[in-house]
Write an enzyme that holds these catalytic residues in place. Structure first.
Site, mmCIF file in Angstrom:
data_model
loop_
_atom_site.group_PDB
_atom_site.id
_atom_site.type_symbol
_atom_site.label_atom_id
_atom_site.label_comp_id
_atom_site.label_asym_id
_atom_site.label_seq_id
_atom_site.Cartn_x
_atom_site.Cartn_y
_atom_site.Cartn_z
ATOM 1 N N ASP A 165 102.563 40.321 66.333
ATOM 2 C CA ASP A 165 103.871 40.847 65.942
ATOM 3 C C ASP A 165 103.841 42.306 65.467
ATOM 4 O O ASP A 165 104.873 42.960 65.389
ATOM 5 C CB ASP A 165 104.476 39.978 64.819
ATOM 6 C CG ASP A 165 103.521 39.827 63.628
ATOM 7 O OD1 ASP A 165 102.391 40.350 63.684
ATOM 8 O OD2 ASP A 165 103.910 39.173 62.638
ATOM 9 N N HIS A 166 102.657 42.819 65.119
ATOM 10 C CA HIS A 166 102.583 44.169 64.544
ATOM 11 C C HIS A 166 102.319 45.248 65.590
ATOM 12 O O HIS A 166 103.030 46.234 65.687
ATOM 13 C CB HIS A 166 101.453 44.233 63.514
ATOM 14 C CG HIS A 166 101.790 43.685 62.166
ATOM 15 N ND1 HIS A 166 102.114 42.372 61.940
ATOM 16 C CD2 HIS A 166 101.837 44.289 60.950
ATOM 17 C CE1 HIS A 166 102.345 42.197 60.652
ATOM 18 N NE2 HIS A 166 102.188 43.348 60.030
ATOM 19 N N ASP A 199 98.098 38.801 55.408
ATOM 20 C CA ASP A 199 99.195 39.754 55.313
ATOM 21 C C ASP A 199 99.817 39.586 53.937
ATOM 22 O O ASP A 199 99.988 38.452 53.461
ATOM 23 C CB ASP A 199 100.236 39.486 56.403
ATOM 24 C CG ASP A 199 101.223 40.628 56.490
ATOM 25 O OD1 ASP A 199 101.096 41.457 57.413
ATOM 26 O OD2 ASP A 199 102.116 40.722 55.608
ATOM 27 N N ARG A 242 109.330 47.926 52.058
ATOM 28 C CA ARG A 242 108.471 49.043 51.612
ATOM 29 C C ARG A 242 109.041 50.373 52.092
ATOM 30 O O ARG A 242 109.448 50.478 53.252
ATOM 31 C CB ARG A 242 107.046 48.886 52.167
ATOM 32 C CG ARG A 242 106.327 47.784 51.477
ATOM 33 C CD ARG A 242 104.875 47.671 51.880
ATOM 34 N NE ARG A 242 104.300 46.614 51.066
ATOM 35 C CZ ARG A 242 103.380 45.752 51.479
ATOM 36 N NH1 ARG A 242 102.884 45.855 52.699
ATOM 37 N NH2 ARG A 242 102.931 44.821 50.670
ATOM 38 N N SER A 279 99.713 46.594 51.130
ATOM 39 C CA SER A 279 99.307 45.628 52.155
ATOM 40 C C SER A 279 97.993 44.924 51.832
ATOM 41 O O SER A 279 97.281 45.282 50.896
ATOM 42 C CB SER A 279 99.157 46.338 53.489
ATOM 43 O OG SER A 279 97.873 46.903 53.586
ATOM 44 N N ARG A 312 95.649 44.854 54.163
ATOM 45 C CA ARG A 312 94.716 45.320 55.202
ATOM 46 C C ARG A 312 93.332 45.610 54.637
ATOM 47 O O ARG A 312 93.146 46.467 53.782
ATOM 48 C CB ARG A 312 95.296 46.553 55.926
ATOM 49 C CG ARG A 312 95.440 47.783 55.087
ATOM 50 C CD ARG A 312 96.213 48.860 55.833
ATOM 51 N NE ARG A 312 97.606 48.471 55.980
ATOM 52 C CZ ARG A 312 98.637 49.314 56.024
ATOM 53 N NH1 ARG A 312 98.430 50.604 55.978
ATOM 54 N NH2 ARG A 312 99.873 48.880 56.131
HETATM 55 C C1 MIC Z 1 102.395 45.883 55.899
HETATM 56 O O1 MIC Z 1 103.534 45.482 55.695
HETATM 57 O O2 MIC Z 1 101.915 46.889 55.352
HETATM 58 C C2 MIC Z 1 101.511 45.095 56.864
HETATM 59 C C3 MIC Z 1 101.287 45.952 58.041
HETATM 60 O O3 MIC Z 1 102.170 43.932 57.258
HETATM 61 C C4 MIC Z 1 100.216 44.746 56.109
HETATM 62 C C5 MIC Z 1 99.163 44.155 56.949
HETATM 63 C C6 MIC Z 1 98.421 45.173 57.764
HETATM 64 O O4 MIC Z 1 98.182 46.278 57.311
HETATM 65 O O5 MIC Z 1 98.054 44.823 58.888
HETATM 66 C C7 MIC Z 1 100.430 43.815 54.911
HETATM 67 O O6 MIC Z 1 101.482 43.786 54.332
HETATM 68 O O7 MIC Z 1 99.484 43.142 54.492
HETATM 69 FE FE1 SF4 Z 2 105.634 43.359 59.363
HETATM 70 FE FE2 SF4 Z 2 104.479 43.962 57.052
HETATM 71 FE FE3 SF4 Z 2 106.831 45.017 57.704
HETATM 72 FE FE4 SF4 Z 2 106.679 42.467 57.139
HETATM 73 S S1 SF4 Z 2 106.288 44.148 55.751
HETATM 74 S S2 SF4 Z 2 107.790 43.368 58.843
HETATM 75 S S3 SF4 Z 2 104.703 41.908 57.962
HETATM 76 S S4 SF4 Z 2 104.882 45.365 58.739
#
Ligand code: MIC
Ligand code: SF4
Length: 658
Positions: free
Chosen positions: A65-66, A120, A380, A546, A548
């Site tokens: 999905d990312h 995540d 965010r 995140s 990550r």
């Molecule tokens: C995000 O919202 O920052 C992400 C991308 O979903 C991350 C995960 C990632 O960096 O792959 C998260 O929230 O953990």
């Molecule tokens: Fe995707 Fe992370 Fe954004 Fe949620 S917050 S939509 S999981 S990138």
């Protein structure tokens, strides 16, 4: 001790070791896991390294999905790898286009009373149906798939009592924005937020999921709602009534702390740039011209959000100066609005329809113009995350988003509704959702799975090996940063960098890319001198955001062995340990000022002091000062650090067991 609360009951039921006393280390059994593609490739590379034949959970799902832009071979290579892994190891696969992991998980898999660990940070979204759902690094999730329990410090259980009734145009998003306003982005560290009180009876599951989702922005371990008749109706409409159990707090449940929010007193709120806790009433900033608006992300893109937004737009047009888009959270939500004719309302209003994916939330397309104002229903708004370094991103409910899209400027939706004669509607739960399961691939039977070959394209690189912790760390201060550093600062995402997630060698070139372009070069020069390490100095809430693990793994690859900060965010703290970087905290926060870039550092007797639980002394050889540091590490984390990281630790343990 929070006995009788929903969270306590689930944790007790899943307890493998430890005592449910706040601050004590506990280990819990994990029933379900989820991964997404941006963290998943690394998680599965690690899972493969553990040598397990099939996942040991009740259910594991791999979502794509990312990383969806597919501008070259990299993302599709990763997707093909993930598809072959799912087939090989007994994992469900959710194909690209099926939706955002958290939204889809709530719809199709989340179960009251169960535990979920996801790679995540917004995994707590599934707390909206009464499960303990926790975000973690990929390595912790890999370990859970291999049957290991999940270790954490028992959080405090904070009861959030919702009284009163939400007025029209005030929604679930405003409840969580209100909490962020009161508590800030570090107010939830070490806490579980459990919602109760009369006010929850008015909130549907998707609305509850908005709140549990964005609890991640508080830094909380997770958030949870009870499983009641509302949960039952939702699961029934999903064709999964048999997954429902009633899970309510006991009448005499004791919370470690209680926060009360009177819903009747709330008003539409908005988080201003560049932090989710920079919250003000919308009416206070009315009149700011808007360039783009988008409804989507795992926070606010359910059928409820899209239905109300579509009906607000019915017969109206998006302002000529505004570009407006929706990114439905799931194929199911998209099917629902198509079936109900609401998709046409968006099209007729002049909206852009984006794919069911994270998309703009993680800077994968739809970036705002230079210095532009973007109003998003997301969670965010960190600086630069949208892909445009000087964009100003605001976070608000879908209703506020639509109001701004129509008006062309920030406006309180109550005012716009009055001006335009728009009536507030309550979105009813349908009898039955279109399940939309066509893009899932179920796990293969065990025997068949054994013969599946794993696909590895050129974008997938094996993990580097890391050495054990040395007795003495000698090195240099190679970076000093301030408070609330996010993992987006440490290891940015976006269209250019996200596709490199399966290749540590390539992605490590971008560590702290937008903060200090010289950091990588500096760090490599130190790393390449034998026996030398890099030390980073940080402020409060280091590593928020995140899950990550690349934000720990890539710095470790660049030779970082210790981060010394005023305080840490939970998931990043765990990720640092998992990759053998020691997270140290100043005993006296003023000591933060005793370092300059390039200072020569020595940290003697690290192993001995960690083993004996003694404070660690950092000698700044350039100034001659000695700085005392503490650490917040469980005995298991200490042994993981000594091994040089969790993967080494697991391999060592397996050898001993054999
Ligand atoms: C995000 O919202 O920052 C992400 C991308 O979903 C991350 C995960 C990632 O960096 O792959 C998260 O929230 O953990
Ligand atoms: Fe995707 Fe992370 Fe954004 Fe949620 S917050 S939509 S999981 S990138």
């Amino acid at each position: 001790m929070a006995k009788g609360t929903v969270a306590y009951k689930i944790l007790k039921e899943h307890l493998v070791s430890g005592k449910l006393i706040p601050g004590e280390e506990i280990a819990i059994r994990i029933d379900q896991t989820l991964t997404q593609d941006a963290t998943g490739t690394m998680a599965y590379l690690q899972f493969e390294a553990m040598g397990v034949d099939r996942v040991k959970t009740e259910l594991s799902v791999s979502y794509i999905d990312h990383n969806m832009l597919q501008t070259d071979f990299k993302n599709p290579d990763d997707h093909k790898y993930l598809m072959s892994i799912a087939k090989r190891y007994g994992i469900w696969l959710s194909k690209p286009g099926n939706g955002i992991c958290h939204q889809v998980h709530v719809e199709r898999f989340a179960k009251p009373g169960k535990t979920l660990l996801g790679s995540d940070s917004h995994t707590p979204t599934s707390g909206g149906v009464g499960m303990i759902a926790i975000g973690a690094g990929g390595l912790d999730v890999a370990a859970a798939m291999a049957g290991e329990p999940f270790y954490l410090k028992m959080p405090k259980i904070v009861g959030v009592k919702l009284t009163g009734k939400l007025p029209p145009w005030v929604t679930a998003k405003d409840i969580i924005l209100e909490l962020l306003r009161r508590l800030t982005v570090k107010g939830g560290v070490g806490k579980i937020f459990e919602y109760f009180g009369e006010g929850i009876k008015e909130l549907s599951v998707p609305e509850r999921a908005t709140i549990t989702n964005m609890g991640a922005e508080l830094g909380a371990t997770t958030s949870i709602f009870p499983s009641d008749e509302i949960t039952r109706a939702y699961l029934k409409a999903q064709g999964r009534e048999e997954d429902w159990i009633e899970l309510l707090p006991d009448p005499d449940a004791e919370y470690d702390e209680v926060i009360e929010i009177n819903l009747s007193e709330l008003e539409p709120l908005i988080a201003c740039p560049h932090s989710p806790d920079n919250v003000v009433p919308v009416r206070e900033i009315e009149g700011i011209k808007v360039d783009q608006v988008v409804i989507g992300s795992c926070t606010n893109s359910s059928f409820v959000d899209l239905t109300r937004a579509g009906l607000m737009l019915r017969g109206r047009k998006v302002h000529p100066d505004v570009i407006f888009a929706i990114a439905p959270g799931s194929k199911q939500a998209l099917e629902f609005i198509t079936q109900e004719g609401i998709l046409l309302d968006f099209l007729k209003a002049g909206a852009r329809i984006l794919e069911s994916a994270c998309g703009p939330c993680i800077g994968m397309g739809y970036a705002p113009p230079s210095g532009g104002v973007s109003i998003r229903s997301f969670n965010r708004n960190f600086e630069g995350r949208s892909g445009t370094p000087d964009a100003k991103v605001y976070l608000a409910s879908p209703e506020v988003c639509v109001a701004c899209a129509i008006a062309g400027e920030i406006i309180d939706p109550r005012k716009l509704a009055e001006r335009e004669g728009i009536k507030w509607i309550k979105v009813e739960m349908p009898e039955k959702f279109p399940y939309g399961d066509e893009a899932f691939i179920p796990p293969l039977p065990e025997e068949e799975a054994k013969s599946v070959e794993i696909y590895r394209g050129p974008n997938i690189k094996a993990l580097p090996d890391f050495d054990e912790l040395p007795e003495k760390i000698s090195g240099e201060v190679s970076l000093i940063v301030g408070d609330n550093i996010t993992t987006d600062h440490i290891m940015p995402a976006g269209a250019k960098i996200l596709p490199l997630r399966s290749n540590i060698y390539a992605i490590s070139e971008y560590v702290y890319h937008y903060v200090d372009r010289d950091f990588v070069q500096r760090a490599k020069e130190v790393r390449d001198q034998k026996g030398k390490a890099n030390i980073i100095i940080g402020g409060e809430n280091y590593g928020q955001g995140s899950s990550r693990e690349h934000a720990a793994l890539a710095p470790r690859f660049l030779g970082v062995r210790a981060v010394v900060a005023k305080s840490f965010a939970r998931i990043h703290h765990a990720n640092l340990v998992n990759f053998g970087i020691i997270p140290l905290e100043f005993v006296d926060k003023e000591d933060y000022n005793k370092f300059s870039l390039g200072d020569e550092i020595e940290i003697p007797d690290v192993i001995k002091r960690l083993e004996e639980g003694k404070e660690i002394i950092i000698i700044n050889k350039t100034t001659g000062e000695e700085i005392v540091c503490k650490y917040n590490l469980t005995p298991k984390q200490v042994s993981v650090l000594l091994a040089g990281g969790l993967l080494n630790w697991i391999k060592k343990k397996q050898k001993v067991e054999v």
